[in-house]
Design a protein around this motif. Sequence first.
Motif, mmCIF file in Angstrom:
data_model
loop_
_atom_site.group_PDB
_atom_site.id
_atom_site.type_symbol
_atom_site.label_atom_id
_atom_site.label_comp_id
_atom_site.label_asym_id
_atom_site.label_seq_id
_atom_site.Cartn_x
_atom_site.Cartn_y
_atom_site.Cartn_z
ATOM 1 N N ILE A 103 35.959 25.024 -8.228
ATOM 2 C CA ILE A 103 35.216 25.771 -7.202
ATOM 3 C C ILE A 103 33.993 24.982 -6.753
ATOM 4 O O ILE A 103 33.696 24.870 -5.558
ATOM 5 C CB ILE A 103 34.808 27.154 -7.742
ATOM 6 C CG1 ILE A 103 36.052 28.032 -7.930
ATOM 7 C CG2 ILE A 103 33.796 27.829 -6.820
ATOM 8 C CD1 ILE A 103 35.789 29.300 -8.721
ATOM 9 N N ASP A 229 35.153 32.750 -9.712
ATOM 10 C CA ASP A 229 36.522 32.593 -10.192
ATOM 11 C C ASP A 229 37.197 33.958 -10.226
ATOM 12 O O ASP A 229 36.546 35.003 -10.188
ATOM 13 C CB ASP A 229 36.552 31.922 -11.562
ATOM 14 C CG ASP A 229 35.914 32.766 -12.646
ATOM 15 O OD1 ASP A 229 36.589 33.675 -13.158
ATOM 16 O OD2 ASP A 229 34.739 32.521 -12.984
ATOM 17 N N SER A 230 38.530 33.962 -10.294
ATOM 18 C CA SER A 230 39.291 35.194 -10.113
ATOM 19 C C SER A 230 39.132 36.199 -11.245
ATOM 20 O O SER A 230 39.521 37.357 -11.100
ATOM 21 C CB SER A 230 40.777 34.864 -9.929
ATOM 22 O OG SER A 230 41.269 34.087 -11.009
ATOM 23 N N THR A 257 37.149 30.413 -4.435
ATOM 24 C CA THR A 257 37.661 30.887 -5.714
ATOM 25 C C THR A 257 38.751 29.949 -6.208
ATOM 26 O O THR A 257 39.067 28.950 -5.564
ATOM 27 C CB THR A 257 38.184 32.330 -5.575
ATOM 28 O OG1 THR A 257 38.538 32.837 -6.858
ATOM 29 C CG2 THR A 257 39.374 32.400 -4.619
#
Length: 279
Positions: A103, A229-230, A257
């Motif tokens: 990212i 981030d997810s 992301t």
Amino acid sequence: MSAGVGSSGESEVTGASGAGAARGTTVARREALLALVRGGVERVEDLAERSAVSISTVRRDLAALEAAGSISRTYGGATVATPFKEQSLGVRMGLHTGEKKAIAAAAADMVTAGATVFLDAGSTTAELAGLLRGRSDLSVVTRGPEIAILLAGEPGIEVTVVGGVLGTKSHGTTGALATEALRRMSFDLAFLGADAVDPVDGLGEPTLDETLLKELVARRTARTVVLADSSKFTRAGVGAGRVPAWADLGEGWTLVTDTGDRARLADFEAAGVTVIAAP
């Protein structure tokens, strides 16, 4: 006439009964799905196989369970929702490091010479700061002391630290001093972090002060970029003291992301957010 009324009434009763049965089936299926997740079955494919339903049905049920605060969605599956507890910066620096590096690398490509950049406090923004070392003709404003120290020795970067009350875990400054300083500044780019990200609710944070500060920064910048981030794509537990405050996720913002799962990103795009999936 009487027969017609009776026929209509029977149809309505039958329809109501059928709808009730359907709702009951859905509730039972979701309860069974929740039991599987609590038992350690987390992948969507495994949940679909164990439940004998389609993957799309599992995903819809997981979305409903997440909205109810029962689970937290993960990349490719789900896990049991746990009460939100703000983690220290040191702990967060060791989590999802590969995703955060990817990212940060995508975000670094957005920064051009001559730019004035705001870097939020946080682990992913710290990764980005590391990638800016060696750059020239940059002005960086940050509310994270670690980020300021990381960039302080760079001859080509002017570093400004926003004062205020220092968070004991996030190590980010907030409060009157921070907002008064930021109100007088403007930025070409602002990179924001968050503890949770949702296409409807926005950016989840432990305190209202942090959400207000992020919204202020967004108003003072030409382009706002959220780095998340997810694992942070959840609103589970909101209202139960887990993530008590939300900042608006503005139309025209950018989200960077780690996942390219279009199903998970579609709601962000529908909200007017540009999504970049880091390779």
